[in-house]
Structure formats: C-alpha cells, structure tokens
Scaffold this motif. Structure first.
Motif, PDB file in Angstrom:
ATOM      1  N   ASP A  43       0.832  -1.189   0.000  1.00  0.00           N
ATOM      2  CA  ASP A  43       0.000   0.000   0.000  1.00  0.00           C
ATOM      3  C   ASP A  43       0.876   1.252   0.000  1.00  0.00           C
ATOM      4  O   ASP A  43       1.271   1.735   1.044  1.00  0.00           O
ATOM      5  N   HIS A  46      -0.252   4.523   1.916  1.00  0.00           N
ATOM      6  CA  HIS A  46       0.009   4.634   3.352  1.00  0.00           C
ATOM      7  C   HIS A  46       1.464   4.336   3.687  1.00  0.00           C
ATOM      8  O   HIS A  46       1.786   3.896   4.790  1.00  0.00           O
ATOM      9  N   GLU A  49       3.230   5.319   6.925  1.00  0.00           N
ATOM     10  CA  GLU A  49       2.963   4.606   8.176  1.00  0.00           C
ATOM     11  C   GLU A  49       4.076   3.626   8.515  1.00  0.00           C
ATOM     12  O   GLU A  49       4.177   3.129   9.633  1.00  0.00           O
ATOM     13  N   GLU A 157       4.173  15.238   2.862  1.00  0.00           N
ATOM     14  CA  GLU A 157       4.188  13.970   3.576  1.00  0.00           C
ATOM     15  C   GLU A 157       5.625  13.570   3.940  1.00  0.00           C
ATOM     16  O   GLU A 157       5.894  13.091   5.038  1.00  0.00           O
ATOM     17  N   CYS A 458      -8.695   3.881   0.748  1.00  0.00           N
ATOM     18  CA  CYS A 458      -8.107   4.895   1.616  1.00  0.00           C
ATOM     19  C   CYS A 458      -8.901   5.043   2.906  1.00  0.00           C
ATOM     20  O   CYS A 458      -8.415   5.588   3.879  1.00  0.00           O
TER      21      CYS A 458
END
Ligand SMILES: Cc1cc2nc3c(=O)[nH]c(=O)nc-3n(C[C@H](O)[C@H](O)[C@H](O)COP(=O)(O)OP(=O)(O)OC[C@H]3O[C@@H](n4cnc5c(N)ncnc54)[C@H](O)[C@@H]3O)c2cc1C
Ligand code: SF4
Ligand code: SF4
Ligand code: FES
Lengths: 837, 133
Positions: A43, A46, A49, A157, A458
């Motif tokens: 993914d 994400h 994370e 990000e 999402c």
C-alpha cells in the motif's frame, strides 16, 4: 486448448488490483507478473505509516499465498528489460524470455528528479518505495537539518516523516508561490503555511534551487537568489515521472512529456498491449492517484472478460490529513468569478479556511477547497458530483458546525441518488451499499466492508458508509442492537432489567444465567458496574473482584509504570487545616507525589500496590474515606464559597455541594459523573460543564444537566429553574436513576442526551412531569443505594481475605515490584517514561 | 509416572500435560493462594511470571508478567476471558489481549508473550520455568 497468456509488468498497487479484479471475474488466462521491487505489492498510499511502526508485511496488499491460490505466477526482483513485439515476447533481468498474448504495463511512475547539479550526492533521496524509506531513516540518524524540494502532497508527507524521524530543523522548498499548487489556492496556502510553521516546519516559497552543495555528501542548497540553506539531507519530491522507458524502447507511443498513450479501453497503439495506473496517459493526462488507477484496472479486467467498459477520465478530488491538518479539494476548485460565485469562510484563529464555488444561478456546487476542517468533504463532494440542487443559503454548507454530520441544508445522505459514488477507491455506489444492507447480507460495518469492498481503500468514505448502513437498517425498521460482546446477546439496558428480575448478585451467576462461555474484559466490568448500580454491595466480594477493571479491583488508579494513585474524598472541596496536614504527612511518609486535581481535591501518586492498605488505614484514622476516583460513579461536587464568604453569594453553595456529594458518593453508573454548585450566576464553580450542575438564584436553585468537559466539551442544559432544595434533590435522584438504567456502557450523560430522541424536552418531561410513571420507583431505588453506602477502603483493609490481595508477588508478599522506577522533578518524584525496547 | 500426578488431584485440570522435558519446576504457591478466575504474580529470581487459575474452565496458565506493549509488569492484574474458545488475558493498561495458551497477541500486532507449563502436586502449583513458546 492452451489458455491465452497475460503478462503484467509491474507488481505495484494497480498491477495487483488488476490481478484481483481479473481473478474475481474468471479463472481462465495464464497470468504471469514481473515485479522489479523485492516484495509483493504493498500500500504505497500509506507508505509513511512505515515510519509509525507498520511493517512491510502490514502494508502488503495480499497474503504470501494469494498469488499461488489464484494460480498467478509472480516473479519478484526480476524486472522486464526488453520487449519484442514481433515475437510477442518479454525478456527479463534473469535472462529468461516469456511469450504473451496480452501485455499489460503497470509500471507506475518514479520520482521526478529535476536537473540540478549535485543530485548524485550522498544524502539525497526520493520518497517512493520501502527501500527509499529504509535509506532515509538510516541516514536521518546522523542528520540535524533536512530539506524537502517540493511543497506538493508528497513533499509535505515526506516533511512530516522527517519530523517524525527526529530531525530538528526541516524546511520545505517550493518553486511555485504557494503550497500544494495543484489542489489549493493562495489563501488556502497561506493558512496551511501558518499552521505548518506553527508545527516547526520552515517553508520557503518562490525558491528555485540551483545546486546541491557538498563534498561527496550534501551540506547545503543554493538558490537562484544567491541564498544558501544548510541541509544534512534532502528529499526530492518534485513530481512524478511515468515509467514509460520500456514502452518507448519497443516503439509504443508515448506522450511528449512522458506516459504511455492509451484510449478508453486502456489499449496502446499495439492492440495486444495495454497500460494502466500511473504509467498510462489518457487524454493528455497522468492520473497520479490511486482511485483512477483502480478504475483503469477494472476497465481492463472487465473488457478482457467480454465486458464493455470505458475509462472516461476521473474526478481528482482529494482529502487528506497532513500532519494532523485536514486538506481537501474537490470538483472545479480553481474556477473564479465571474464564471461562478465564490463563498469563503476563514477563521485565522482556528486555522480554518473553506471556499466553495457555486454556479452563477446559485443552483449547483461546482467545487471547493477545505483547510483545517474537512468534516463536510464527503457531502460536499457528493453534492457537487451529483449536481444536487442547493438550498437558498449555500453558505450553510461550510458554516455548519464542524463535527456535525449533516449540514443544515437539504443535502443529507438521503437526498443522494443511488448512483452516487461513495467509495471512489473501489467504485462502490450508494445503491450498492444500501442494497447489500437491505437484502440482509450485512448488518455491521465490517460485513459491509467485506461484501461491498467499500471503505477498504483509503478509508475516507467510512463515516458515510456507516451513515448509509444505519439509515438503511433504520428505514427497514430493523432494530440496531448494541449487543455487549460475544458473551452476552443483550444491550446494557436489557441486561440491567434481566439481572434485576432474576436477582443475580455475582458475575458468575449472571454469566451462567444469561451469557455464554467465559466472559471477557468488555462484559466483566460492565456486569460488575450493573451489579454495583443495582445492589451496591462491596464490589470486591469473592468472585466479583476479578471481574472488575484493574482500578476498581484495587480501589485506586493504576498509573504509568504500575504504581497507583490515592484520592481521598474532600466533599465540596472543603478541608480543614488538620486534614491537610495529614495528607502532607502521609504523602511524605510513603514518598508520594501530590497534585491538586481539577475537582478540588488532592491526588497522591506513586503508591506501591503493597502500601495501599496501610496508606488507607492512616487516612481513614484521620477521618478520610475513599474518593472513588477509580470507579465509574460520582467523582466530585465542586463548589465556590458562596454566601458564606463571597460578597455576591446568594446561597450557601458549599453546604449544598457537601450534601450532594455525600448523598451520591459510591453509586456506580455507566460512566463517571461530576457535579458542581455555584453561589450565583457568576458561576465560579463551572457548574454548567458538569453532568449535573446547580446555580443559586434569588429564589432558589437552577438545575443544569448533561454537560461535560473532556475531549468534546458540551455545555449543560437548563432542566428546571428556581427550585427549592428538596425538589432539586428529588429531580437529581430521578435524573441519575434514569441515566443509570438506560445509558449505553461508557456513555457520559452528554452523549446519552445527544442520542435521546426528543432531547432535553423529552428528558424534562420524564423528570419533572413523570411521563414514564417511574419517579416513585426511582426515588425508592436510589434511597436504597444511598442507605447501603460503605467506604470501600475501610471494608478492604478490615477484611483479611481482600487485604491479602494487595501484594505484588504471591510467593513473596513483602516484596514490592522492583521494576517500578521513579525520577526526580521539581523536588518531587515522577514516574519514569514508558520503556522502549 | 503419569498416573501419580493425576491421582493427586481430586478432579484433573483439563489442560495440564506432563512435560517430561521440563526439569526446572518452580514451586509457585498453594492452590488456595491463587486467585480464582484471575491472576497472581510469581517472583522467579529477577523474572516475574503471571499465573492464572481459570476456574471456570478448570485450567491453569502461566505467562510472562510483562506486557510487550509498553513494557508494564501488569498482565497478572489483567482480566481473563475467552474469544470464541481461546482463553485470553487483557492488559489493564490499554486492553491489549493475549492468548493464554499460545501467547499470541489477539488485538493488533504486539509481539507474543512467553507461556510456561503448570502442574499441580499435593496442592502446590508448580511452574516450569523453561517457556513453552
Ligand atoms: C508517499 C506516497 C503517498 C501517496 N499518497 C496518496 C494518497 O494519499 N492518495 C492517492 O490517491 N494516491 C497517493 N499516492 C499515489 C499512489 O501511491 C499511486 O497512484 C499508486 O501507487 C499507483 O499505482 P501503480 O501500480 O500505477 O504504480 P506503483 O505502485 O508505483 O507500481 C509500479 C510498480 O512497477 C514496477 N516496475 C516498473 N518498471 C518495471 C519493469 N520494467 N519490470 C517490472 N516491474 C516494474 C515498479 O518497481 C513498481 O513496483 C501516494 C504515493 C506516494 C509515493
Ligand atoms: S459563583 Fe457567585 S457566589 Fe460563587 S464565588 Fe463566584 S461570585 Fe461568589
Ligand atoms: S488529559 Fe490525558 S494525559 Fe491528562 S490526565 Fe487526562 S488522560 Fe491523562
Ligand atoms: S502496556 Fe499492556 S496494553 Fe499497553
């Protein structure tokens, strides 16, 4: 007959989704996938994370066996290096060749690295794969300053990741005059910039980087205005570059600025070759988001199975949370007057900026931008996509109180057409969700996710999916039952009545009679609380003790590190000097940290489990009792000094507060509850923020109910005015019993009221007019509870069997837990930080 | 001698198996010192072991006392229960749950906890101090 063979180049998000969609439709086709990265598709959305503790395996989109189970051959670490279109063959890095009938490019994109001298230096990174993140995090250990080139979505990000990695000074360099130039306007960018600056990021706009300085490793950045910025490391995030090199080399048409040219069927200029995802160029555009990529995968998979689907562009609306700040844009976000009418709401203090663009006739929502609060995003997006006619006051759309689920105008979920796309990642419409719920295949959110796939991408649409589910269940007249857990098929209220009728007195008896299996940490404290509310017996009676939450079980609050805190009751906040001295002496003797609580009493922290009984004994001897700070029940009744000292005071608020605290002490409820009494309207005791609060008036007392501080503050509402003391107490009795009997577990009075149909008017009718006819019964019940009050500390220290439980080691009762650590701070002790590995 | 152990019990505990390979048995406490349907903490040198007497299922379990989540010595003070049929304990701090039989974390991705064999002889509870897992 031999199955036709599909070769997929690239095992990224879209390549994987294509395999999944294809296999959900057919088991024919031989499918071979070549991936360049060393791991199964994960993914990427994400990806960050990974820095917050998720592992590569957590991020993986499938299980290890999935490809085998689906009869798909997967090669990892093995990029395709050459394609022979004549022979319909691909050649791979490991020197083998495979022939195809259908070839699918799902090669995604790479980070675009601008042509700045010095990008090859050590300490310069991009932000795209797990490998990139591994490199960044190991280099960050020795870096103090860092920069990110690019103030778009990915750059921000990456900047957040650098902060998380502990870099002291992180700067963002953006070439354009504003942040996120593709999503938000200048005013939105200003707001975002000031919020990011508050968080410690340095933002440089209008900056053109001309070189990366340093001898071998990067040390600084140089800009066209001749300024220099020190940087120990750099992440370049200046956009994406489609991976079309392989396609180009074998003569497939690519766009002038990159991207494999495809038509509505995702077909390239070679009919056997297709491209999907971020490498595909449709109608002159690269779609750099996951939802359109998944849609392309769906179109191709369906068409290979004789479907007839077309890709016709995609809505690029986005909502994300950047460093805890909501940022969203939807529809035509940049259209300006005179082509539309723009409505802007700005609150600099709270960092909220909202802009909506409305058609000139005021009928339709065209698009907009939300910064700082995007709670309304889903509804706004649906309103604009489905061309729902606006009410007369479209400004309500963005003025609606944040947190409220439905804006005031007629644009709730009910007015959406069935075709409204709710989950754009998986392409699930309102109709899909409602019919899955209506035909009975799913009754809770997990089931809805499983059977429709909505909300599995999402996750941004989940609140709306939930609302739709509840709405459909309700409209079918289905009772939405809040069962407690797998051991009890009842709601809290049902269980309350059943325990009452059957006169059950212990957790085990309740489990035997009404539940199944062995219970768990959800039903045990809940049943214990019901037993306490019903019978008010000693909560640590044999058998019931182990069904209590740890705090109740040890009659003290467990704190970080494993020590406990001790809070004696100080009714109304009134305490004599002698008692103050005792608290000081006890705290000194047992080395406890002392702090005044928000509820006008004194908390003593850092007691060893073994010391609790002896501490209590000393406090009890001085006339103290348990303050029930550990239980779900009455905490404190705060008071101001009122008419005894204050020149404005109308009545004696302290005496009333003490009377009330002593009346309701020890009574267990669905959640903790607090109260306060103020001596006049100046409200120094903050009674209106309490579960029930009392304020003196010229003629008596005003009673307020269902207020609450905490994470979602809410003011109490006026229930009755100018009451005499006895009536006031009678109303509180009824109010408390009604709450105790009917609230859901762990629900404070404010939430209980918010969920109550009819709200405060209904409640007033029940309490004052006795519309349920329960008043007398409730008053009797609460009298019984009050009469059976005992100090739990006293009972515990006097009962040898219970007292024995207060030692850390069963085989060394004198020893305290040696792992508890304290450190010094401002002349007292505090608990040591959580131990990390 | 399997039978001598079983014979000592009025009713055999369901989950206790004889572990021949275990040689290090720690005498932890008397059966009546253990807490019914709950846990106690046993000191083993520097180590702490949580011992659970799951009376409802007539089973004994032992695990490490430290919760892997925030390294708190707390599991013995946790509530026990079951998930479908799996016996479990919930840490009092943040309610992470762990299987009592395998040690596996049942809520999220904390690492598994160590579990130890338990035997009862003449009313004394023994814990085998070489972990099962
Ligand atoms: C940090 C980050 C955050 C993001 N956040 C969001 C977001 O919030 N919302 C959103 O919608 N999108 C977001 N995106 C974008 C989203 O991740 C992409 O749109 C999506 O991954 C595209 O999928 P893809 O399969 O086309 O490309 P990829 O996922 O990049 O997969 C392509 C794969 O093909 C491989 N490959 C390339 N060439 C070859 C070859 N010759 N042989 C074999 N394999 C090859 C690559 O190594 C790669 O593994 C984000 C992206 C990043 C990097
Ligand atoms: S609330 Fe009124 S009576 Fe109480 S302290 Fe304040 S001013 Fe005085
Ligand atoms: S506000 Fe948070 S940190 Fe402070 S006492 Fe309450 S729970 Fe603990
Ligand atoms: S310390 Fe055990 S759950 Fe957090």
């Amino acid at each position: 007959m031999k199955e036709p063979q599909i070769i997929v180049i690239g095992n990224g998000m879209v390549g994987y989704k294509f395999c999944e969609k294809l296999r959900s439709k057919t088991s024919s086709f031989n499918v071979i996938v070549f991936g360049e990265e060393p791991r199964r598709a994960y993914d990427r959305v994400h990806l960050s994370e990974y820095f917050n503790g998720k592992t590569a395996e957590d991020l993986s989109l499938s299980t290890e066996n999935w490809y085998q189970e689906q009869n798909i051959t997967l090669f990892l670490n093995n990029p395709v290096t050459e394609i022979d279109r004549e022979q319909q063959k691909v050649y791979t890095a490991n020197g083998l060749d495979y022939s195809y009938d259908i070839l699918v490019f799902a090669t995604g994109s790479g980070a675009f690295v601008p042509n700045i001298p010095g990008t090859e230096k050590e300490g310069v990174f991009v932000y795209r794969t797990i490998e990139d993140l591994d490199l960044i995090s190991s280099y960050a250990k020795k870096a103090r300053t860092a920069s990110v080139i690019g103030g778009g979505l990915l750059g921000l990000e990456a900047a957040k990741a650098l902060i998380d990695l502990g870099i002291e000074k992180t700067s963002i360099i953006e070439f354009a005059p504003r942040l996120m130039p593709r999503q938000i306007d200048a005013a939105g960018s200003d707001m975002l910039k000031s919020k990011l600056t508050d968080l410690g990021l340095q933002i440089h706009l209008n900056k053109n980087t001309t070189s990366i300085e340093g001898d071998g490793c990067i040390t600084a950045l140089k800009f066209s205005d001749d300024t220099v910025l020190d940087a120990d490391m750099l992440v370049i995030s200046a956009g994406i570059k489609p991976r079309d090199e392989l396609a180009k080399a074998c003569g497939i048409e690519v766009g002038p600025r990159g991207g494999i040219v495809v038509d509505q069927k995702m077909q390239t200029n070679d009919p056997a070759v297709f491209a999907i995802g971020e490498c595909a160029l449709y109608d002159g555009m690269i779609y750099g988001l996951i939802a359109p990529g998944y849609e392309m995968a769906e179109v191709l998979a369906a068409n290979l199975c004789e479907g007839d689907k077309a890709f016709t562009g995609f809505d690029m609306s986005t909502k994300l949370k950047l460093i805890g700040i909501d940022v969203a844009s939807f529809g035509d976000n940049f259209i300006t007057e005179p082509d539309c009418r723009t409505i802007i709401f700005e609150n600099k203090h709270k960092g909220v900026y909202k802009r909506i663009n409305v058609s000139n006739d005021g009928q339709y929502l065209l698009g907009g931008i939300l910064i700082g609060d995007a709670t309304a995003y889903n509804l706004l997006l649906q309103t604009s996509n489905n061309r729902i006619v606006l009410s007369e006051n479209p400004e309500e759309l963005i003025l609606a109180a944040s947190g409220g689920s439905e804006p005031a105008s007629g644009t709730g979920i009910t007015s959406l057409p069935d075709s409204a796309l709710i989950c754009s990642c998986e392409g699930v419409s309102k109709g899909d969700i409602c019919s899955a719920v209506a035909n009975g295949s799913c009754e809770n959110i997990d089931e809805v996710k499983k059977c429709t796939k909505a909300g599995t991408g999402c996750g941004g649409c989940l609140p709306m999916v939930k609302d739709l589910m509840t709405y459909t269940l309700k409209s079918q007249g289905k009772y939405i039952k809040n069962v407690i857990c797998e051991h009890f098929n009842y709601s809290r209220q049902e269980l309350y009545d059943l325990i009452h009728i059957h006169e059950l007195k212990s957790y085990d008896a309740v489990l035997d009679a009404l539940g199944k299996n062995d219970g768990c940490e959800v039903c045990k404290p809940l049943v214990s609380s019901l037993l306490a509310s019903l019978w008010n017996e000693m909560i640590l009676k044999k058998g019931n003790d182990v069904a209590q939450d740890s705090n109740d079980r040890f009659l003290a609050n467990i704190q970080k590190g494993g020590s406990y805190s001790v809070v004696p009751r100080v009714p109304g906040g009134e305490i004599t000097p002698d008692k103050l001295i005792v608290i000081g002496e006890v705290a000194k003797k047992y080395n406890l940290y002392t702090k005044i609580t928000g509820g006008q009493r004194i908390d003593m922290f850092g007691a060893h489990l073994n010391d609790l009984p002896i501490i209590w004994e000393e406090l009890i001897a001085a006339g103290f009792e348990s303050g029930h700070a550990y239980g779900k029940g009455l905490r404190t009744v705060k008071s101001c000094v009122g008419s005894t000292w204050c020149r404005f005071g109308l009545h004696d608020s302290v005496s009333f507060a003490i009377r009330i605290e002593e009346r309701y002490r020890g009574i267990r409820a669905p959640h903790k509850f607090k109260s306060a009494v103020s001596g006049c309207i100046r409200e120094c005791a903050e009674a209106q923020s309490k579960d029930f609060g009392i304020i003196a008036t010229e003629k008596g007392w005003n009673l307020y109910v269902c207020g609450n501080g905490g994470s979602k503050p809410q003011h109490a509402l006026l229930l009755a005015t100018d009451l005499d003391t006895e009536t006031c107490i009678k109303y509180i009795d009824r109010f408390l019993m009604f709450y105790i009997r009917t609230a859901d577990p762990l629900t404070r009075t404010a939430t209980w009221l918010n969920k109550m149909e009819g709200g405060i008017d209904y409640l007033r009718n029940v309490i004052i007019n006795d519309s349920l006819g329960m008043a007398t019964q409730w008053e009797n019940e609460i009298e019984k509870l009050i009469a059976s009050y005992k100090c739990e500390w006293k009972e515990a220290v006097e009962n040898p069997a219970i007292r024995k439980r207060f030692s850390h080691f069963v085989n060394a009762p004198e020893d305290k837990d040696p792992t508890i650590e304290f450190v010094e701070m401002r002349g007292q002790k505090r608990t040591a930080e959580w131990k990390t590995v | 001698m399997e039978n001598s152990l079983i014979n000592n019990l009025s009713k055999p505990y369901k989950n206790l198996k004889i572990m021949n390979e275990q040689s290090n048995w720690l005498a932890a406490c008397r059966v009546e010192d253990a807490i019914e349907n709950g846990g106690v903490c046993v000191k083993h040198g520097e180590d702490q072991i949580a011992l659970f007497y799951f009376t409802r299922r007539n089973e004994w379990y032992a695990t490490q006392n430290e919760c892997p989540h925030k390294k708190q010595m707390a599991l013995s003070r946790g509530m026990i229960g079951s998930a479908t049929d799996e016996p479990k304990v919930a840490c009092p701090f943040h309610k992470k749950t762990f299987s009592l039989s395998t040690g596996e974390c049942l809520s999220g991705d904390e690492c598994a906890i160590k579990t130890y064999p338990v035997k009862i002889e003449n009313g004394t509870v023994y814990i085998g101090t070489t972990p099962k897992s």
